[in-house]
Design a protein around this motif. Structure first.
Motif: not given
Length: 512
Positions: A409-414
């Motif tokens: 979740r952290v690496t999604s769209n960041k």
């Protein structure tokens, strides 16, 4: 066997997804834009939440009057306030003096200059409201009218090309069928049936519309689009017509078959190919205006003084949310206990504290994941794609003592801004390819980049086959099968060695 009802006590533990826990998970995977919208909605619903002004923003002024302890009290007063003060007599004397000495004092030569002269343009840019060096002022281009769409541009030409109410009705219906690239559906029978006109009339109107600008619109296929453009240039001879009718041979670089079908030699075929390259396969795309989305990096990576890397959160993406404790204390003091107002205030305070804690936890989690990625991808930051190492979510999750789904979740769209550019965090997670000599594996992205670099360095006489690429990679310590090389090549839209050899020879002849 007798059956009877009985009661039993059983104690168990289970994970319950509370609404706040679900919102915390959603906050973690929100982009900067989505997070900003969510916070604005929460501020509107919760009177205890405030958005802290950014640096340089004016401080809020209360309704009770200016606070001398704040910066707002030092702000200059407006012109109307100045005239309403005790300086009224001075203002009157100044007015009389201006009336008595009213003489035109301006450069008459400058008044006769054109408004667009370089001298005046330079002065206007230095005036308030002009375009200064900082680029923060407005530009007149921002107030320009929006450009015409493709359908509007075509509708302006129809009255001059199509006569008759029935034909214009057909033309208008065909205009409505245009896509963004300037093509229409090839089924004219369904169009004729829908508007109740013969197919011949629809084809006749379509042939008229194909003469409009931009050249190539109202085509039903790529071949017809190119043929329309060549016809308007008076270059659609039988050889060129056969050329555009067999574009699938051109896609396969089968120049021998094209020479036979067109009845031309190799030099003429290369001239025809060069002319085809100058045409526009999507004539309507010039009218497509889509809003570009600016990528705001969430993490900024800079070199450190000790040779390492400084990983920081981008301050522009950090939400500035404050809980107004003084307002809560003031209202709670006047609200009676055990009332609906007191319950509402307590709920607002609870939600506000939860939001601030969740935002702080979100920032810490993002920074922790980004720091671990930077630590493991140090070779990429120093040497580029060739230094990219294989990495998966589980490795990062185990290193920072978090669950794999949290890292996902952290690496999604960041996005992360590095000295080598802005990359999505997902970019640093690649599949591992085993090494031919044992030891650590190689990143699939690094291997694809090496294959692309080898193919870009090819010449017409040194085209590499898939087997040659496998041998070169194996000599470099990368164990890769031939089918994997072919799969990577197809994913990068790179043709086979036979097609590349034909294309490079043709381009070499065109260049010579």
């Amino acid at each position: 066997m007798a059956m009877s009802a009985s009661l039993h006590l059983k104690q168990s533990q289970s994970l319950v997804m509370t609404p706040q826990l679900m919102q915390s998970i959603q906050l973690l995977q929100m982009t900067h834009f989505e997070l900003t919208q969510f916070i604005e909605q929460e501020v509107q619903k919760n009177p205890l939440l405030e958005i802290s002004p950014s640096d340089g923003a004016p401080a809020p002024v209360s309704d009770d009057g200016p606070d001398m302890s704040s910066d707002a009290a030092m702000a200059p007063r407006s012109d109307s306030d100045w005239f309403e003060t005790a300086n009224t007599g001075q203002a009157e004397r100044l007015t009389k003096e201006l009336d008595a000495n009213f003489e035109p004092d301006f450069d008459t030569d400058q008044a006769e200059r054109r408004p667009d002269s370089p001298e005046l343009v330079g002065q206007w840019k230095s005036m308030p409201g002009g375009q200064g060096d900082d680029g923060n002022d407005f530009d007149m281009d921002d107030f320009a009218a929006a450009g015409l769409s493709l359908r509007e541009f075509v509708n302006q030409q129809i009255p001059f090309a199509v006569s008759g109410a029935a034909d214009r009705l057909i033309a208008q219906h065909l205009v409505d069928l245009l896509d963004d690239s300037g093509y229409i559906l090839p089924e004219l029978e369904s169009v004729a049936e829908r508007i109740g006109r013969p197919v011949g009339d629809v084809e006749r109107v379509l042939s008229i519309l194909q003469t409009l600008e931009p050249a190539g619109i109202f085509a039903r296929s790529l071949s017809e689009c190119l043929a329309i453009q060549l016809r308007q240039k008076n270059r659609l001879d039988p050889a060129m017509s056969a050329f555009v009718s067999h574009l699938e041979l051109l896609a396969r670089r089968d120049f021998q078959s094209l020479k036979k079908l067109c009845g031309v030699d190799e030099d003429d075929l290369l001239d025809m190919l060069a002319e085809i390259r100058r045409l526009d396969p999507k004539p309507g795309s010039a009218f497509t205006r889509s809003a570009s989305e600016t990528i705001v990096p969430d993490i900024v990576v800079n070199p450190a003084a000790d040779g390492g890397w400084n990983v920081e959160l981008n301050p522009d993406t950090l939400p500035r949310v404050l809980v107004n404790q003084s307002y809560y204390a003031e209202v709670s003091r006047h609200a009676p206990r055990d009332s609906a107002d007191q319950a509402f205030l307590s709920e607002c305070m609870q939600n506000a504290n939860w939001l601030t804690r969740s935002l702080d936890q979100r920032a810490r989690t993002i920074l922790k994941v980004a720091s671990e990625i930077v630590r493991r991808q140090d070779g990429f930051l120093r040497r580029g794609v060739d230094g990219l190492k294989p990495l998966n979510l589980k490795t990062v999750a185990d290193a920072i003592k978090m669950h794999e789904s949290t890292v996902s979740r952290v690496t999604s769209n960041k996005f992360m801004m590095t000295p080598r550019g802005v990359y999505e965090l997902k970019y640093f997670f690649t599949v591992s390819i085993s090494s031919a000599e044992g030891g650590d594996g190689h990143s699939a992205e690094a291997v694809r980049n090496r294959i692309r670099a080898m193919i870009n360095e090819e010449t017409a006489d040194t085209v590499l086959s898939d087997d040659d690429i496998v041998d070169i990679l194996k000599a470099a310590g990368i164990d890769l099968a031939r089918r994997t090389v072919a799969k990577y090549r197809d994913a990068m839209n790179i043709p086979s060695s036979v097609q590349r050899r034909r294309e490079k020879k043709a381009m070499a002849r065109i260049a010579s």
